[in-house]
Design a protein around this motif. Sequence first.
Motif, PDB file in Angstrom:
ATOM      1  N   LYS A  39       0.828  -1.205   0.000  1.00  0.00           N
ATOM      2  CA  LYS A  39       0.000   0.000   0.000  1.00  0.00           C
ATOM      3  C   LYS A  39       0.873   1.270   0.000  1.00  0.00           C
ATOM      4  N   GLY A  40       0.668   2.170   0.937  1.00  0.00           N
ATOM      5  CA  GLY A  40       1.360   3.455   0.952  1.00  0.00           C
ATOM      6  C   GLY A  40       2.867   3.364   1.108  1.00  0.00           C
ATOM      7  N   LEU A  43       9.077   4.382  -5.980  1.00  0.00           N
ATOM      8  CA  LEU A  43       8.936   5.251  -7.144  1.00  0.00           C
ATOM      9  C   LEU A  43      10.018   6.328  -7.116  1.00  0.00           C
ATOM     10  N   ASN A  44      10.883   6.300  -8.075  1.00  0.00           N
ATOM     11  CA  ASN A  44      11.973   7.267  -8.149  1.00  0.00           C
ATOM     12  C   ASN A  44      11.440   8.698  -8.229  1.00  0.00           C
ATOM     13  N   ARG A  45      10.377   8.902  -8.967  1.00  0.00           N
ATOM     14  CA  ARG A  45       9.828  10.250  -9.108  1.00  0.00           C
ATOM     15  C   ARG A  45       9.307  10.775  -7.775  1.00  0.00           C
ATOM     16  N   PHE A  46       8.748   9.912  -6.951  1.00  0.00           N
ATOM     17  CA  PHE A  46       8.260  10.341  -5.643  1.00  0.00           C
ATOM     18  C   PHE A  46       9.439  10.646  -4.728  1.00  0.00           C
ATOM     19  N   ASN A  47      10.471   9.841  -4.802  1.00  0.00           N
ATOM     20  CA  ASN A  47      11.658  10.061  -3.966  1.00  0.00           C
ATOM     21  C   ASN A  47      12.424  11.307  -4.353  1.00  0.00           C
ATOM     22  N   SER A  48      12.223  11.788  -5.579  1.00  0.00           N
ATOM     23  CA  SER A  48      12.925  13.004  -5.998  1.00  0.00           C
ATOM     24  C   SER A  48      12.318  14.254  -5.358  1.00  0.00           C
ATOM     25  N   LEU A  49      11.131  14.119  -4.764  1.00  0.00           N
ATOM     26  CA  LEU A  49      10.512  15.236  -4.056  1.00  0.00           C
ATOM     27  C   LEU A  49      11.131  15.363  -2.666  1.00  0.00           C
ATOM     28  N   SER A  50      11.129  16.565  -2.141  1.00  0.00           N
ATOM     29  CA  SER A  50      11.628  16.764  -0.780  1.00  0.00           C
ATOM     30  C   SER A  50      10.665  16.097   0.206  1.00  0.00           C
ATOM     31  N   LYS A  51      11.128  15.875   1.420  1.00  0.00           N
ATOM     32  CA  LYS A  51      10.294  15.235   2.451  1.00  0.00           C
ATOM     33  C   LYS A  51       9.029  16.060   2.713  1.00  0.00           C
ATOM     34  N   GLU A  52       9.180  17.374   2.692  1.00  0.00           N
ATOM     35  CA  GLU A  52       8.025  18.255   2.898  1.00  0.00           C
ATOM     36  C   GLU A  52       7.017  18.123   1.759  1.00  0.00           C
ATOM     37  N   GLU A  53       7.515  18.039   0.539  1.00  0.00           N
ATOM     38  CA  GLU A  53       6.638  17.856  -0.624  1.00  0.00           C
ATOM     39  C   GLU A  53       5.934  16.507  -0.558  1.00  0.00           C
ATOM     40  N   GLN A  54       6.652  15.474  -0.148  1.00  0.00           N
ATOM     41  CA  GLN A  54       6.071  14.136  -0.074  1.00  0.00           C
ATOM     42  C   GLN A  54       4.889  14.083   0.889  1.00  0.00           C
ATOM     43  N   LYS A  55       4.946  14.867   1.957  1.00  0.00           N
ATOM     44  CA  LYS A  55       3.872  14.878   2.944  1.00  0.00           C
ATOM     45  C   LYS A  55       2.576  15.462   2.389  1.00  0.00           C
ATOM     46  N   LYS A  56       2.664  16.191   1.294  1.00  0.00           N
ATOM     47  CA  LYS A  56       1.479  16.827   0.705  1.00  0.00           C
ATOM     48  C   LYS A  56       0.618  15.860  -0.096  1.00  0.00           C
ATOM     49  N   TYR A  57       1.119  14.644  -0.329  1.00  0.00           N
ATOM     50  CA  TYR A  57       0.419  13.720  -1.218  1.00  0.00           C
ATOM     51  C   TYR A  57      -0.089  12.485  -0.487  1.00  0.00           C
ATOM     52  N   ASN A  58      -1.186  11.952  -0.970  1.00  0.00           N
ATOM     53  CA  ASN A  58      -1.820  10.762  -0.412  1.00  0.00           C
ATOM     54  C   ASN A  58      -1.094   9.518  -0.929  1.00  0.00           C
ATOM     55  N   ARG A  59      -0.250   8.956  -0.087  1.00  0.00           N
ATOM     56  CA  ARG A  59       0.572   7.798  -0.477  1.00  0.00           C
ATOM     57  C   ARG A  59      -0.283   6.581  -0.830  1.00  0.00           C
TER      58      ARG A  59
END
Length: 117
Positions: A27-28, A34-50
């Motif tokens: 799941k999340g 996903l490499n594209r998701f990991n390229s986002l900063s930790k703060e950016e990653q928190k903005k999305y529904n995993r």
Amino acid sequence: MDNLGFMTCLPFSLFFLSMGLVFSTLKGKAVTLLNRFNSLSKEEQKKYNREQISKTQAKTFYVWTFLLGIGAIASYFISSYIGILAFLTWLFLFLKDAKNTPEQNFRKYSKKRKETE
């Protein structure tokens, strides 16, 4: 190398099936693959529904599995060209999404967007 379509589609189909199962099971947590998701900063990653990203990615892997699986079967029984056509179709679908930035890919999974709707 008698049947290039079959030999190309079958391994990809099996790989995408295994990836679909991984994303469905984890799941999340699977979004870290996903490499594209990991390229986002930790703060950016928190903005999305995993969870939703993982669910959609699993569905995408299953569609690719089906497309390439049908290509492999048809290539084996009918013509190698069908497998090659299936592979080229998959390649088109893959490259269509690959040209987007991570923000474009994940915009529809924004937690903020859900709260405002």
